[in-house]
Write a protein that holds these residues in place. Structure first.
Motif, short mmCIF file in Angstrom:
data_model
loop_
_atom_site.label_atom_id
_atom_site.label_comp_id
_atom_site.label_asym_id
_atom_site.label_seq_id
_atom_site.Cartn_x
_atom_site.Cartn_y
_atom_site.Cartn_z
N GLN A 162 -0.73 56.50 0.73
CA GLN A 162 0.05 56.23 -0.48
C GLN A 162 0.56 57.56 -1.02
N GLY A 163 1.70 57.56 -1.67
CA GLY A 163 2.25 58.76 -2.29
C GLY A 163 2.87 59.70 -1.27
N ASP A 164 3.53 60.74 -1.80
CA ASP A 164 4.10 61.72 -0.89
C ASP A 164 3.01 62.68 -0.42
N ALA A 165 3.36 63.59 0.48
CA ALA A 165 2.36 64.46 1.12
C ALA A 165 1.63 65.33 0.09
N HIS A 166 2.34 65.86 -0.89
CA HIS A 166 1.71 66.73 -1.89
C HIS A 166 0.76 65.93 -2.79
N GLN A 167 1.20 64.77 -3.27
CA GLN A 167 0.34 63.93 -4.10
C GLN A 167 -0.90 63.50 -3.33
N TRP A 168 -0.69 63.10 -2.08
CA TRP A 168 -1.81 62.65 -1.27
C TRP A 168 -2.81 63.78 -1.07
N LEU A 169 -2.33 65.00 -0.81
CA LEU A 169 -3.22 66.15 -0.58
C LEU A 169 -4.06 66.43 -1.82
N GLN A 170 -3.46 66.36 -3.00
CA GLN A 170 -4.23 66.58 -4.24
C GLN A 170 -5.27 65.49 -4.43
N ALA A 171 -4.89 64.24 -4.19
CA ALA A 171 -5.83 63.13 -4.33
C ALA A 171 -6.96 63.23 -3.31
#
Length: 182
Positions: A40-49
């Motif tokens: 879910q989300g883009d690569a940056h959002q996913w990495l933070q999550a």
């Protein structure tokens, strides 16, 4: 001519049957179905999550790479009581003689037995990998004794844990604390 063709085929081995891209992700990774789910989300959002989830589960993040879509963490856990076992060579008996001078003279003799050793440590690793639109959860554990020998190593990819990680990722992407998800 036929002998030459057969010889070349045998010398080439199994490379004839190898897939075209050895680094390509294979569908038969040995992971349970629950350990592979949509990202879910883009690569940056996913990495933070993913980083939040790894930390919420008690791991220390060791590596993260947005381009590859990888977050890796590890933790050490003492294994109390597992040191009270005999080693592969039985117990060792030590003998020592000492001489010391203080306010007099003395000679000491000591005999030791190390049947009960220090407890081993479990090194647990987790990797959340999403190079494409799917997340793969990979967990493993190694138990290492005080001498540095691996006494147990196995994957820890169970479906229940992977489902919980997927729920925690969804919560982190929604702005909630992943530690609240069970």
């Amino acid at each position: 001519m036929a002998l030459t063709a057969v010889s070349l085929l045998l010398l080439s081995g199994c490379s004839v049957f190898a897939p075209q891209d050895p680094l390509a992700a294979q569908e038969s990774t040995g992971l349970p179905e629950a350990c592979i789910f949509p990202r879910q989300g883009d690569a940056h959002q996913w990495l933070q999550a993913a980083t939040q989830v790894v930390e919420a589960r008690g791991y220390k993040v060791r590596e993260s790479e947005q381009t590859l879509g990888v977050v890796t963490g590890e933790r050490k856990v003492d294994q109390p009581g597992l040191g009270a076992i005999s080693g592969p060579f039985g117990s060792r008996i030590g003998f020592s003689v000492g001489y010391g001078v203080a306010a007099g003279r003395g000679v000491g003799v000591g005999v030791g037995n190390d049947v009960y050793r220090d407890d081993p440590i479990s090194f647990e690793r987790i990797s959340l990998v999403a190079p494409d639109e799917r997340v793969r959860v990979i967990r493993d554990e190694q138990v290492i004794n005080q001498g540095g020998y691996v006494i147990d190593a196995r994957p820890q990819n169970d479906s229940d844990s992977c489902r919980q990680i997927a729920r925690q990722l969804d919560a982190a992407l929604a702005g909630r604390d992943p530690r609240e998800v069970r």
